[in-house]
Design a protein around this motif. Structure first.
Motif, mmCIF file in Angstrom:
data_model
loop_
_atom_site.group_PDB
_atom_site.id
_atom_site.type_symbol
_atom_site.label_atom_id
_atom_site.label_comp_id
_atom_site.label_asym_id
_atom_site.label_seq_id
_atom_site.Cartn_x
_atom_site.Cartn_y
_atom_site.Cartn_z
ATOM 1 N N HIS A 1 0.805 -1.221 0.000
ATOM 2 C CA HIS A 1 0.000 0.000 0.000
ATOM 3 C C HIS A 1 0.841 1.277 0.000
ATOM 4 C CE1 HIS A 1 -3.765 -2.099 0.404
ATOM 5 N NE2 HIS A 1 -3.178 -2.897 1.275
ATOM 6 N N MET A 2 2.139 1.148 -0.186
ATOM 7 C CA MET A 2 3.014 2.317 -0.198
ATOM 8 C C MET A 2 2.778 3.125 -1.469
ATOM 9 S SD MET A 2 7.167 2.425 0.202
ATOM 10 C CE MET A 2 7.174 1.739 1.837
ATOM 11 N N PRO A 3 2.648 4.443 -1.337
ATOM 12 C CA PRO A 3 2.516 5.270 -2.547
ATOM 13 C C PRO A 3 3.704 5.051 -3.491
ATOM 14 C CG PRO A 3 2.064 6.565 -0.571
ATOM 15 C CD PRO A 3 2.598 5.242 -0.107
ATOM 16 N N ALA A 4 3.442 5.105 -4.788
ATOM 17 C CA ALA A 4 4.459 4.779 -5.797
ATOM 18 C C ALA A 4 5.703 5.649 -5.669
ATOM 19 C CB ALA A 4 3.864 4.901 -7.194
ATOM 20 N N ASP A 5 5.526 6.945 -5.494
ATOM 21 C CA ASP A 5 6.680 7.840 -5.392
ATOM 22 C C ASP A 5 7.496 7.542 -4.143
ATOM 23 O OD1 ASP A 5 8.198 10.112 -6.430
ATOM 24 O OD2 ASP A 5 7.503 11.145 -4.613
ATOM 25 N N PHE A 6 6.803 7.206 -3.066
ATOM 26 C CA PHE A 6 7.483 6.859 -1.817
ATOM 27 C C PHE A 6 8.278 5.572 -2.020
ATOM 28 C CE2 PHE A 6 8.415 6.523 2.528
ATOM 29 C CZ PHE A 6 7.878 7.591 3.217
ATOM 30 N N ARG B 1 1.743 5.542 3.947
ATOM 31 C CA ARG B 1 0.430 5.888 3.406
ATOM 32 C C ARG B 1 -0.316 6.880 4.313
ATOM 33 N NH1 ARG B 1 -1.398 5.748 -1.488
ATOM 34 N NH2 ARG B 1 -2.344 3.772 -1.911
ATOM 35 N N LYS C 1 8.398 13.751 2.313
ATOM 36 C CA LYS C 1 7.715 12.521 2.745
ATOM 37 C C LYS C 1 7.329 12.570 4.219
ATOM 38 C CE LYS C 1 8.132 11.015 -1.320
ATOM 39 N NZ LYS C 1 7.064 11.425 -2.199
ATOM 40 N N HIS D 1 3.620 13.578 5.993
ATOM 41 C CA HIS D 1 2.519 12.708 6.432
ATOM 42 C C HIS D 1 2.356 12.743 7.946
ATOM 43 C CE1 HIS D 1 1.919 11.151 2.448
ATOM 44 N NE2 HIS D 1 3.132 10.638 2.387
#
Length: 170
Positions: free
Chosen positions: A16-21, A70, A152, A155
């Motif tokens: 579930h990690m964002p793609a850019d992260f 996320r 990042k 969040h």
């Protein structure tokens, strides 16, 4: 939030990690930061000393909050008096005492978290912006890396901001 105790597995975190992260910091398991919650001045002098925050210039309780890449709150420490440091909270936290991390996991934190030595025995690395001790200027590659980390870390800052807004209204 502490009662929820939602520590997610490494596989679920990566899924579930964002793609850019995932592209820039693929092993990040948690983003941590400390926050202070104002409290009324205790009547006991000893409690006043324990809760006094020289950073906020008032009596506070301090908590360590961790979120997944996320943005899910996955960790909330015990509350400590405002005089305690972020490192002391990490030393006393279950982040170290329980087997929450896997070898190679990463923790993202602010530059004030000097806790690399606490987690290195667990083979967990800490991503923090560079501390400018004695440097006038950082190399361009370091500046770019620090900017990526800061973008990042937003969040956890947002979660803390929402929590502080909630406490201010209640």
């Amino acid at each position: 939030l502490k009662e929820l105790n939602v520590w997610i597995s490494s596989d679920v975190n990566k899924q579930h990690m964002p793609a850019d992260f995932a592209k820039k910091f693929p092993n990040t398991r948690i983003i941590i930061d400390g926050t202070e919650i104002p409290v009324e001045k205790p009547s006991c002098v000893k409690d006043q000393a324990v809760t006094w925050s020289s950073y906020k210039h008032r009596n506070t309780l301090k908590v360590l909050i961790g979120v997944s890449p996320r943005g899910l709150v996955t960790y909330v420490s015990e509350a400590y008096g405002g005089s305690v440091s972020d490192r002391q909270i990490c030393e006393r936290s279950t982040l170290l005492s329980e087997n929450l991390f896997e070898k190679g996991d990463g923790i993202m934190a602010d530059r004030g978290f000097i806790v690399q030595d606490l987690f290195c025995l667990k083979h967990v690395f800490i991503n923090t912006p560079t501390v400018m001790r004695g440097l006038n200027q950082l190399p361009p590659a370091t500046v770019e890396r620090d900017r990526r980390i800061s973008s990042k870390r937003v969040h956890v800052e947002r979660v803390i901001g929402l929590a502080n807004h909630f406490f201010a209204r209640n």
